[in-house]
Design a protein around this motif. Structure first.
Motif, PDB file in Angstrom:
ATOM      1  N   LYS A  37       0.830  -1.212   0.000  1.00  0.00           N
ATOM      2  CA  LYS A  37       0.000   0.000   0.000  1.00  0.00           C
ATOM      3  C   LYS A  37       0.861   1.257   0.000  1.00  0.00           C
ATOM      4  O   LYS A  37       0.640   2.177  -0.798  1.00  0.00           O
ATOM      5  N   GLN A  38       1.861   1.322   0.886  1.00  0.00           N
ATOM      6  CA  GLN A  38       2.655   2.531   1.043  1.00  0.00           C
ATOM      7  C   GLN A  38       3.442   2.874  -0.208  1.00  0.00           C
ATOM      8  O   GLN A  38       3.535   4.051  -0.594  1.00  0.00           O
ATOM      9  N   TYR A  39       4.000   1.850  -0.865  1.00  0.00           N
ATOM     10  CA  TYR A  39       4.872   2.088  -2.012  1.00  0.00           C
ATOM     11  C   TYR A  39       4.210   1.722  -3.342  1.00  0.00           C
ATOM     12  O   TYR A  39       4.887   1.674  -4.367  1.00  0.00           O
ATOM     13  N   ASP A  40       2.902   1.471  -3.306  1.00  0.00           N
ATOM     14  CA  ASP A  40       2.131   1.187  -4.520  1.00  0.00           C
ATOM     15  C   ASP A  40       2.807   0.096  -5.355  1.00  0.00           C
ATOM     16  O   ASP A  40       3.067   0.271  -6.547  1.00  0.00           O
ATOM     17  N   ILE A  41       3.079  -1.037  -4.716  1.00  0.00           N
ATOM     18  CA  ILE A  41       3.763  -2.144  -5.384  1.00  0.00           C
ATOM     19  C   ILE A  41       2.727  -3.011  -6.096  1.00  0.00           C
ATOM     20  O   ILE A  41       1.818  -3.563  -5.470  1.00  0.00           O
ATOM     21  N   ARG A  77      14.690   4.871  -3.666  1.00  0.00           N
ATOM     22  CA  ARG A  77      14.032   6.178  -3.553  1.00  0.00           C
ATOM     23  C   ARG A  77      14.370   6.862  -2.234  1.00  0.00           C
ATOM     24  O   ARG A  77      14.351   8.093  -2.134  1.00  0.00           O
ATOM     25  N   LEU A  78      14.674   6.057  -1.213  1.00  0.00           N
ATOM     26  CA  LEU A  78      15.036   6.597   0.094  1.00  0.00           C
ATOM     27  C   LEU A  78      16.539   6.824   0.239  1.00  0.00           C
ATOM     28  O   LEU A  78      17.009   7.154   1.323  1.00  0.00           O
ATOM     29  N   GLY A  79      17.279   6.637  -0.836  1.00  0.00           N
ATOM     30  CA  GLY A  79      18.707   6.907  -0.803  1.00  0.00           C
ATOM     31  C   GLY A  79      19.590   5.690  -0.652  1.00  0.00           C
ATOM     32  O   GLY A  79      20.829   5.811  -0.682  1.00  0.00           O
ATOM     33  N   GLY A  80      18.998   4.514  -0.476  1.00  0.00           N
ATOM     34  CA  GLY A  80      19.806   3.301  -0.393  1.00  0.00           C
ATOM     35  C   GLY A  80      20.404   2.936  -1.739  1.00  0.00           C
ATOM     36  O   GLY A  80      19.893   3.341  -2.788  1.00  0.00           O
ATOM     37  N   ARG A  81      21.480   2.171  -1.709  1.00  0.00           N
ATOM     38  CA  ARG A  81      22.157   1.780  -2.950  1.00  0.00           C
ATOM     39  C   ARG A  81      22.149   0.254  -3.065  1.00  0.00           C
ATOM     40  O   ARG A  81      22.396  -0.459  -2.082  1.00  0.00           O
ATOM     41  N   ILE A  82      21.846  -0.235  -4.260  1.00  0.00           N
ATOM     42  CA  ILE A  82      21.786  -1.673  -4.535  1.00  0.00           C
ATOM     43  C   ILE A  82      22.742  -1.969  -5.679  1.00  0.00           C
ATOM     44  O   ILE A  82      22.745  -1.269  -6.697  1.00  0.00           O
ATOM     45  N   PHE A  83      23.526  -3.031  -5.507  1.00  0.00           N
ATOM     46  CA  PHE A  83      24.462  -3.447  -6.542  1.00  0.00           C
ATOM     47  C   PHE A  83      24.211  -4.910  -6.885  1.00  0.00           C
ATOM     48  O   PHE A  83      24.214  -5.772  -5.999  1.00  0.00           O
ATOM     49  N   GLU A  84      23.951  -5.192  -8.160  1.00  0.00           N
ATOM     50  CA  GLU A  84      23.767  -6.562  -8.648  1.00  0.00           C
ATOM     51  C   GLU A  84      25.077  -7.078  -9.228  1.00  0.00           C
ATOM     52  O   GLU A  84      26.025  -6.325  -9.462  1.00  0.00           O
ATOM     53  N   GLN A  85      25.107  -8.407  -9.445  1.00  0.00           N
ATOM     54  CA  GLN A  85      26.315  -9.070  -9.967  1.00  0.00           C
ATOM     55  C   GLN A  85      27.531  -8.687  -9.114  1.00  0.00           C
ATOM     56  O   GLN A  85      28.641  -8.522  -9.619  1.00  0.00           O
ATOM     57  N   SER A  86      27.307  -8.578  -7.809  1.00  0.00           N
ATOM     58  CA  SER A  86      28.334  -8.085  -6.889  1.00  0.00           C
ATOM     59  C   SER A  86      28.402  -8.986  -5.660  1.00  0.00           C
ATOM     60  O   SER A  86      28.095  -8.586  -4.534  1.00  0.00           O
ATOM     61  N   ALA A  87      28.804 -10.225  -5.882  1.00  0.00           N
ATOM     62  CA  ALA A  87      28.891 -11.189  -4.787  1.00  0.00           C
ATOM     63  C   ALA A  87      29.949 -10.776  -3.780  1.00  0.00           C
ATOM     64  O   ALA A  87      31.055 -10.352  -4.159  1.00  0.00           O
ATOM     65  N   ALA A  88      29.640 -10.898  -2.501  1.00  0.00           N
ATOM     66  CA  ALA A  88      30.650 -10.700  -1.456  1.00  0.00           C
ATOM     67  C   ALA A  88      31.637 -11.858  -1.524  1.00  0.00           C
ATOM     68  O   ALA A  88      31.246 -13.030  -1.498  1.00  0.00           O
ATOM     69  N   THR A  89      32.911 -11.547  -1.621  1.00  0.00           N
ATOM     70  CA  THR A  89      33.947 -12.578  -1.726  1.00  0.00           C
ATOM     71  C   THR A  89      34.758 -12.726  -0.450  1.00  0.00           C
ATOM     72  O   THR A  89      35.387 -13.752  -0.230  1.00  0.00           O
ATOM     73  N   ASN A  90      34.730 -11.702   0.401  1.00  0.00           N
ATOM     74  CA  ASN A  90      35.496 -11.759   1.643  1.00  0.00           C
ATOM     75  C   ASN A  90      34.921 -10.762   2.634  1.00  0.00           C
ATOM     76  O   ASN A  90      34.457  -9.684   2.258  1.00  0.00           O
ATOM     77  N   ILE A  91      34.955 -11.150   3.907  1.00  0.00           N
ATOM     78  CA  ILE A  91      34.522 -10.255   4.977  1.00  0.00           C
ATOM     79  C   ILE A  91      35.673 -10.102   5.963  1.00  0.00           C
ATOM     80  O   ILE A  91      36.180 -11.099   6.501  1.00  0.00           O
TER      81      ILE A  91
END
Length: 426
Positions: A112-116, A196-210
């Protein structure tokens, strides 16, 4: 480059942004590994609270179970409140019981909030194949009503026959606080809200090390994220090598789905009169619903160890015809498999791997609603209120029997035992 599997959901997904690959160094408050429901729900709650959030996805948003599941909003956990009370005591049952309907409410609020646009339809039926299962559903109704669900109604044989065009069922339980969706479109809508809230998403970007620390440093093939907090939310698609402390106490399992050709309005009404979703009450259950364009989506069966079955259609079509023999000869347009993460206790696993690094996983087949709850709980915890997160984190995380070597055959043997009990109604 990992693309979506050839599923009905991928074919009918809403058109939207493709997210870039990470090719820089980013500083942020929170890094989330995994753009499935757990990661997206967490990122969205945190972005709403004003945190800077970066989401790393190895493939595409909703690539795993979040974009392949049956699309059913089923309340509670894979083990219901009565089992929680028996295993963990009254205090845990009361705390966890108070949250069993929250995940579905979060989803409805997000839509409802984000009209999905995700074809949301209310109502779900738990169908009983024998008297024992029907008695169990009556007990479930009483339990859920004690925890605040006033949208439940028992169905006798005649009533369930009016709802579902099958002669298999002796009764059921209708839950109007459940429902169904196009799950990939829900994930894509939540991802769009994050950005829309300023977050960033990256695809094809697997974490390889922590490299845990203050900050945590998460490396990918071409970039790095430095974050005060880290959330590991890869579930069944998380690399086993990233942190074995997270992966060793669970097992990926596959579930199969097929989708028919479009059906006429008349046939659809004969199958499921009021467009509710349905799941039966077997241990290895079947689940099905009507899609937004009048197809029957039908899933069932489990392949332990996340192997691809040889012939999905051969596995599922006999189930369809057992339920709906009137569909003999129906054409199957889509077929796919997807993995969910199974735990020994069948309860989700929430916890800390380091002081400022957390994981949430292992919904054992109840991930659509519980993953959305998980996102709310981790946001509460990071903002200073850990009580509800710790109610899950305090549950024991038992290792899978036999470790990685023997867990598949041992789990399959247990499933075969319960499948036999289903067959004979014992």
């Amino acid at each position: 480059m990992q693309a979506y599997v050839n599923s009905y959901y991928a074919a009918t997904r809403n058109k939207g942004a493709d997210y870039p690959m990470l090719e820089e160094v980013i500083d942020c408050d929170v890094c989330v590994i995994g753009a499935g429901y757990t990661g997206l729900s967490s990122a969205l709650f945190l972005a709403e609270a004003g945190y800077s959030v970066t989401v790393l996805e190895a493939a595409k948003v909703g690539f795993g179970a979040s974009g392949r599941n049956g699309g059913q909003l089923v309340n509670s956990y894979s083990r219901d409140v009565d089992v929680i009370e028996q295993r963990y005591g009254d205090k845990s049952a009361q705390m966890l019981g108070s949250m069993i309907f929250e995940g579905a409410n979060i989803i409805r609020q997000r839509i409802k909030q984000y009209d999905i646009q995700c074809d949301y339809r209310p109502g779900g039926i738990f169908a009983a194949l024998n008297k024992k299962q029907l008695n169990g559903l009556a007990e479930q109704k009483s339990s859920w009503e004690r925890h605040g669900n006033d949208q439940l109604r028992m169905l006798d044989a005649a009533e369930i026959g009016q709802e579902i065009g099958s002669k298999r069922y002796v009764g059921g339980l209708l839950d109007m606080s459940g429902g169904h969706i196009q799950p990939l479109n829900l994930a894509l809508g939540e991802a769009a809200a994050i950005t829309r809230l300023g977050g960033r998403i990256f695809e094809q970007s697997a974490a390889t090390n922590i490299a845990y620390g203050e900050p945590n440093v998460i490396s990918t093939a071409r970039g790095r994220v430095r974050a005060k907090y880290l959330l590991i939310a890869g579930n069944a698609y998380l690399s086993q090598d990233l942190d074995p402390r997270v992966t060793r106490k669970s097992m990926p399992c596959g579930s199969q789905i097929v989708v028919t050709e479009p059906l006429s309005d008349k046939v659809v009404k004969q199958l499921i009169t009021n467009n509710y979703c349905v799941e039966d009450s077997n241990y290895l259950l079947d689940y099905y619903r009507i899609t937004g364009d009048n197809r029957l989506l039908y899933g069932g069966g489990v392949v332990y160890g996340a192997r691809e079955p040889d012939d999905i259609e051969k596995m599922i079509v006999p189930k369809i015809l057992k339920t709906f023999p009137q569909l003999k000869g129906v054409k199957i347009d889509y077929r796919w498999t997807g993995n969910f993460l199974l735990t020994m206790s069948r309860m989700p696993q929430f916890g800390r791997v380091e002081k400022n690094a957390y994981y949430m996983q292992g919904y054992s087949g109840h991930g659509v609603t519980c993953s959305h709850l998980a996102g709310k709980l981790i946001s509460e915890m990071i903002r200073g209120d850990a009580e509800r997160f710790d109610a899950f984190a305090s549950l024991p995380h038992m290792p899978m029997l036999g470790g990685r070597t023997f867990q598949v055959p041992l789990t399959a043997m247990g499933a075969a035992y319960y499948s036999m009990r289903d067959r004979f109604g014992i």
